[in-house]
Motif scaffolding. Structure first.
Motif, PDB file in Angstrom:
ATOM      1  N   UNK A 104       0.838  -1.209   0.000  1.00  0.00           N
ATOM      2  CA  UNK A 104       0.000   0.000   0.000  1.00  0.00           C
ATOM      3  C   UNK A 104       0.869   1.252   0.000  1.00  0.00           C
ATOM      4  N   UNK A 105       1.939   1.243   0.786  1.00  0.00           N
ATOM      5  CA  UNK A 105       2.853   2.396   0.817  1.00  0.00           C
ATOM      6  C   UNK A 105       3.516   2.604  -0.544  1.00  0.00           C
ATOM      7  N   UNK A 106       3.894   1.502  -1.183  1.00  0.00           N
ATOM      8  CA  UNK A 106       4.515   1.600  -2.505  1.00  0.00           C
ATOM      9  C   UNK A 106       3.517   2.168  -3.510  1.00  0.00           C
ATOM     10  N   UNK A 107       2.257   1.701  -3.435  1.00  0.00           N
ATOM     11  CA  UNK A 107       1.222   2.211  -4.345  1.00  0.00           C
ATOM     12  C   UNK A 107       0.979   3.699  -4.100  1.00  0.00           C
ATOM     13  N   UNK A 108       0.945   4.095  -2.838  1.00  0.00           N
ATOM     14  CA  UNK A 108       0.730   5.516  -2.510  1.00  0.00           C
ATOM     15  C   UNK A 108       1.898   6.359  -3.016  1.00  0.00           C
ATOM     16  N   UNK A 109       3.122   5.855  -2.835  1.00  0.00           N
ATOM     17  CA  UNK A 109       4.303   6.596  -3.318  1.00  0.00           C
ATOM     18  C   UNK A 109       4.249   6.732  -4.838  1.00  0.00           C
ATOM     19  N   UNK A 110       3.833   5.689  -5.514  1.00  0.00           N
ATOM     20  CA  UNK A 110       3.726   5.736  -6.967  1.00  0.00           C
ATOM     21  C   UNK A 110       2.654   6.746  -7.395  1.00  0.00           C
ATOM     22  N   UNK A 111       1.525   6.743  -6.696  1.00  0.00           N
ATOM     23  CA  UNK A 111       0.463   7.710  -7.008  1.00  0.00           C
ATOM     24  C   UNK A 111       0.914   9.141  -6.729  1.00  0.00           C
ATOM     25  N   UNK A 112       1.673   9.333  -5.639  1.00  0.00           N
ATOM     26  CA  UNK A 112       2.204  10.676  -5.338  1.00  0.00           C
ATOM     27  C   UNK A 112       3.080  11.168  -6.475  1.00  0.00           C
ATOM     28  N   UNK A 113       3.921  10.249  -6.953  1.00  0.00           N
ATOM     29  CA  UNK A 113       4.829  10.611  -8.040  1.00  0.00           C
ATOM     30  C   UNK A 113       4.038  10.986  -9.292  1.00  0.00           C
ATOM     31  N   UNK A 114       3.033  10.199  -9.643  1.00  0.00           N
ATOM     32  CA  UNK A 114       2.218  10.490 -10.824  1.00  0.00           C
ATOM     33  C   UNK A 114       1.489  11.821 -10.655  1.00  0.00           C
ATOM     34  N   UNK A 115       0.945  12.045  -9.449  1.00  0.00           N
ATOM     35  CA  UNK A 115       0.218  13.297  -9.205  1.00  0.00           C
ATOM     36  C   UNK A 115       1.155  14.508  -9.271  1.00  0.00           C
ATOM     37  N   UNK A 116       2.364  14.325  -8.759  1.00  0.00           N
ATOM     38  CA  UNK A 116       3.340  15.426  -8.813  1.00  0.00           C
ATOM     39  C   UNK A 116       3.677  15.758 -10.263  1.00  0.00           C
TER      40      UNK A 116
END
Length: 139
Positions: A104-116
């Motif tokens: 879940x943390x990895x998915x959130x980090x990936x989503x943060x990166x995409x959103x950024x």
């Protein structure tokens, strides 16, 4: 013995021959001696039955005690096995939750990166549109 004499005399009184009356009395005495139980026979049977019942009672009590001990041992073993199974399940569940947390943390980090990145692209586009608009407005 009195019954034999009384029977013999009764047979004689109705004109039965001595031989036949003696044969009937002898047969009756023989049957009484071999087929009928005496008071001593019944007393011996009573004593033997009581002894058998007492032996059965002792054996039954011993069997119940052994069964009780065996059941307690089985319950104790089942309790230990259940505790071990619960401990294993608890450890497995903790490991699964930890793996899920990391995923879940990895998915959130990936989503943060995409959103950024998207935010950067949108900001760049907005700045570009504003600069273009300013250029067109200013001659």
């Amino acid at each position: 013995m009195k019954a034999s004499i009384a029977l013999y005399q009764a047979l004689k009184s109705i004109d039965i021959s001595d031989e036949r009356a003696s044969a009937v009395v002898d047969a009756l005495e023989n049957d009484m001696a071999t087929l009928l139980a005496t008071k001593a026979d019944i007393k011996a049977l009573e004593l033997a039955t009581r002894a058998d019942i007492q032996a059965l009672e002792r054996a039954t009590k011993a069997d119940i005690k052994a069964l009780e001990q065996s059941t307690k041992a089985d319950i104790k073993a089942l309790e230990q096995s259940t505790k071990a199974d619960i401990k294993t399940l608890e450890q497995s569940t903790k490991a699964d939750l930890k793996a899920l947390e990391l995923a879940t943390k990895a998915d959130i980090a990936q989503l943060e990166s995409k959103l950024t990145i998207r935010m950067g692209v949108m900001l760049s586009a907005a700045v570009g549109i504003m600069l273009t608009g300013l250029r067109l407005m200013l001659p």
